[in-house]
Design a protein around this motif. Sequence first.
Motif, PDB file in Angstrom:
ATOM      1  N   ALA A 103       4.213  11.288   2.684  1.00 41.50           N
ATOM      2  CA  ALA A 103       3.729  10.069   2.043  1.00 41.50           C
ATOM      3  C   ALA A 103       4.591   8.890   2.469  1.00 41.50           C
ATOM      4  CB  ALA A 103       3.767  10.214   0.524  1.00 41.50           C
ATOM      5  N   VAL A 104       3.966   7.714   2.468  1.00 41.43           N
ATOM      6  CA  VAL A 104       4.621   6.473   2.881  1.00 41.43           C
ATOM      7  C   VAL A 104       4.264   5.376   1.880  1.00 41.43           C
ATOM      8  CG1 VAL A 104       4.795   4.703   4.684  1.00 41.43           C
ATOM      9  CG2 VAL A 104       4.528   7.113   5.322  1.00 41.43           C
ATOM     10  N   VAL A 105       5.245   4.564   1.544  1.00 39.62           N
ATOM     11  CA  VAL A 105       5.021   3.371   0.707  1.00 39.62           C
ATOM     12  C   VAL A 105       5.479   2.157   1.492  1.00 39.62           C
ATOM     13  CG1 VAL A 105       5.768   2.130  -1.367  1.00 39.62           C
ATOM     14  CG2 VAL A 105       5.240   4.574  -1.496  1.00 39.62           C
ATOM     15  N   HIS A 106       4.639   1.122   1.505  1.00 35.58           N
ATOM     16  CA  HIS A 106       5.028  -0.172   2.074  1.00 35.58           C
ATOM     17  C   HIS A 106       4.681  -1.252   1.067  1.00 35.58           C
ATOM     18  CE1 HIS A 106       5.542  -3.740   4.355  1.00 35.58           C
ATOM     19  NE2 HIS A 106       4.245  -3.989   4.437  1.00 35.58           N
ATOM     20  N   THR A 107       5.711  -1.966   0.583  1.00 34.55           N
ATOM     21  CA  THR A 107       5.515  -3.048  -0.378  1.00 34.55           C
ATOM     22  C   THR A 107       6.420  -4.220  -0.014  1.00 34.55           C
ATOM     23  OG1 THR A 107       7.188  -2.118  -1.888  1.00 34.55           O
ATOM     24  CG2 THR A 107       4.879  -1.487  -2.270  1.00 34.55           C
ATOM     25  N   HIS A 108       6.295  -5.293  -0.800  1.00 36.60           N
ATOM     26  CA  HIS A 108       7.060  -6.523  -0.562  1.00 36.60           C
ATOM     27  C   HIS A 108       7.857  -6.896  -1.810  1.00 36.60           C
ATOM     28  CE1 HIS A 108       3.107  -7.178   1.775  1.00 36.60           C
ATOM     29  NE2 HIS A 108       3.976  -6.612   2.596  1.00 36.60           N
ATOM     30  N   HIS A 111       0.818  -1.201   0.000  1.00 35.82           N
ATOM     31  CA  HIS A 111       0.000   0.000   0.000  1.00 35.82           C
ATOM     32  C   HIS A 111       0.855   1.254   0.000  1.00 35.82           C
ATOM     33  CE1 HIS A 111       0.443  -1.419   4.228  1.00 35.82           C
ATOM     34  NE2 HIS A 111      -0.222  -2.481   3.792  1.00 35.82           N
ATOM     35  N   ALA A 112       0.275   2.307  -0.547  1.00 33.21           N
ATOM     36  CA  ALA A 112       0.890   3.631  -0.551  1.00 33.21           C
ATOM     37  C   ALA A 112      -0.107   4.610   0.045  1.00 33.21           C
ATOM     38  CB  ALA A 112       1.255   4.048  -1.965  1.00 33.21           C
ATOM     39  N   SER A 113       0.413   5.633   0.716  1.00 33.54           N
ATOM     40  CA  SER A 113      -0.479   6.609   1.340  1.00 33.54           C
ATOM     41  C   SER A 113       0.083   8.010   1.198  1.00 33.54           C
ATOM     42  CB  SER A 113      -0.666   6.301   2.828  1.00 33.54           C
ATOM     43  OG  SER A 113       0.510   6.618   3.559  1.00 33.54           O
ATOM     44  N   VAL A 114      -0.819   8.976   1.332  1.00 34.34           N
ATOM     45  CA  VAL A 114      -0.436  10.381   1.337  1.00 34.34           C
ATOM     46  C   VAL A 114      -1.154  11.053   2.501  1.00 34.34           C
ATOM     47  CG1 VAL A 114      -2.246  11.046  -0.317  1.00 34.34           C
ATOM     48  CG2 VAL A 114      -0.191  12.452  -0.087  1.00 34.34           C
ATOM     49  N   ARG A 115      -0.479  11.982   3.145  1.00 31.78           N
ATOM     50  CA  ARG A 115      -1.045  12.694   4.279  1.00 31.78           C
ATOM     51  C   ARG A 115      -2.229  13.557   3.823  1.00 31.78           C
ATOM     52  NH1 ARG A 115       1.427  14.323   9.215  1.00 31.78           N
ATOM     53  NH2 ARG A 115       3.519  13.791   8.433  1.00 31.78           N
ATOM     54  N   ASP A 116      -3.310  13.511   4.569  1.00 29.81           N
ATOM     55  CA  ASP A 116      -4.453  14.354   4.264  1.00 29.81           C
ATOM     56  C   ASP A 116      -4.087  15.815   4.525  1.00 29.81           C
ATOM     57  OD1 ASP A 116      -7.359  14.823   3.744  1.00 29.81           O
ATOM     58  OD2 ASP A 116      -7.254  15.562   5.805  1.00 29.81           O
ATOM     59  N   PRO A 117      -4.316  16.695   3.565  1.00 28.15           N
ATOM     60  CA  PRO A 117      -3.904  18.092   3.755  1.00 28.15           C
ATOM     61  C   PRO A 117      -4.650  18.796   4.883  1.00 28.15           C
ATOM     62  CG  PRO A 117      -5.184  17.828   1.732  1.00 28.15           C
ATOM     63  CD  PRO A 117      -4.868  16.458   2.220  1.00 28.15           C
ATOM     64  N   ASP A 118      -5.798  18.258   5.297  1.00 32.27           N
ATOM     65  CA  ASP A 118      -6.558  18.863   6.386  1.00 32.27           C
ATOM     66  C   ASP A 118      -6.305  18.190   7.732  1.00 32.27           C
ATOM     67  OD1 ASP A 118      -7.810  20.722   4.663  1.00 32.27           O
ATOM     68  OD2 ASP A 118      -9.245  19.186   4.029  1.00 32.27           O
ATOM     69  N   GLY A 119      -5.301  17.292   7.779  1.00 32.45           N
ATOM     70  CA  GLY A 119      -4.912  16.684   9.044  1.00 32.45           C
ATOM     71  C   GLY A 119      -5.846  15.619   9.571  1.00 32.45           C
ATOM     72  N   ARG A 120      -6.663  15.034   8.705  1.00 34.63           N
ATOM     73  CA  ARG A 120      -7.642  14.041   9.161  1.00 34.63           C
ATOM     74  C   ARG A 120      -7.100  12.617   9.169  1.00 34.63           C
ATOM     75  NH1 ARG A 120     -12.246  15.295   4.941  1.00 34.63           N
ATOM     76  NH2 ARG A 120     -10.334  15.450   3.663  1.00 34.63           N
ATOM     77  N   GLY A 121      -5.916  12.395   8.629  1.00 37.13           N
ATOM     78  CA  GLY A 121      -5.364  11.048   8.570  1.00 37.13           C
ATOM     79  C   GLY A 121      -4.595  10.847   7.287  1.00 37.13           C
ATOM     80  N   MET A 123       3.909   9.115  10.000  1.00 41.46           N
ATOM     81  CA  MET A 123       3.568  10.521   9.773  1.00 41.46           C
ATOM     82  C   MET A 123       3.433  11.291  11.079  1.00 41.46           C
ATOM     83  SD  MET A 123       1.156  10.620   6.422  1.00 41.46           S
ATOM     84  CE  MET A 123       1.485   9.547   5.015  1.00 41.46           C
ATOM     85  N   ALA A 124       2.979  10.618  12.132  1.00 42.29           N
ATOM     86  CA  ALA A 124       2.915  11.281  13.437  1.00 42.29           C
ATOM     87  C   ALA A 124       4.309  11.612  13.954  1.00 42.29           C
ATOM     88  CB  ALA A 124       2.177  10.392  14.428  1.00 42.29           C
TER      89      ALA A 124
END
Length: 232
Positions: A91-96, A28-38, A83-84
Amino acid sequence: MSTPMRQLVSLASRALAAQGHDDLIWGHASVRDPDGRGVWIKAAEWGLGEVTPDRVHLVDDAGQVLSGAGARHSEYPIHTEIMAARPDVGAVVHTHPPYAVALAATGQPLRPVSHAANMFVPPEVPRFTLTADLITTPELGKQVAAELGDHRALFLVNHGIVTVGPDLRAATVAAIVLERACHQQLLTHSFGGWPSWSDPAESLAKRANIYSERAVNAVWDHLVRQLDNAAG
């Protein structure tokens, strides 16, 4: 409804799949919510190559899905806790990916035997060895974040990798370059003996010469063009 965050996670996920990071329905890959919601992250039960904007949802720090549909990935704490701990990470990427998993399992450090590894070393890429199981609790996520420290990448030994960046373009390119670096090191070693590699001063000079922000963004653009070309 599609949003820029959903579109970005979809593009990153499909680029990772096209570059050898697909692992059935995992990763999975993620990006920080610009409004700080997660974080905006792909929904579970889809392969990276299948991620469309409507298969991306917003997950808060407690793991609640705030927007979007589908099952939530159990390893969301990798993303939320990094991110905390790292305000600089967007942004964070976690793969195998297979070569990174293989190299980490040998116990060998990543060496700059090619251009690729210079993005990361020196210093040595840290290794998380507390568990090879899934990172499903905030406590484990905090320990992953602590092991990552201020680095760009982390080996989850016998599990996978984590890469981070100020944005998802940078984190995605880092994941792809890390896998290439591990592949090149294992390939070189397979011919016998032990590879040569750049010394720290040369590695840092190569990093500055090769991996500027402009170059990383150009690599991202290249990856997106490849997706467009593959789609016809």
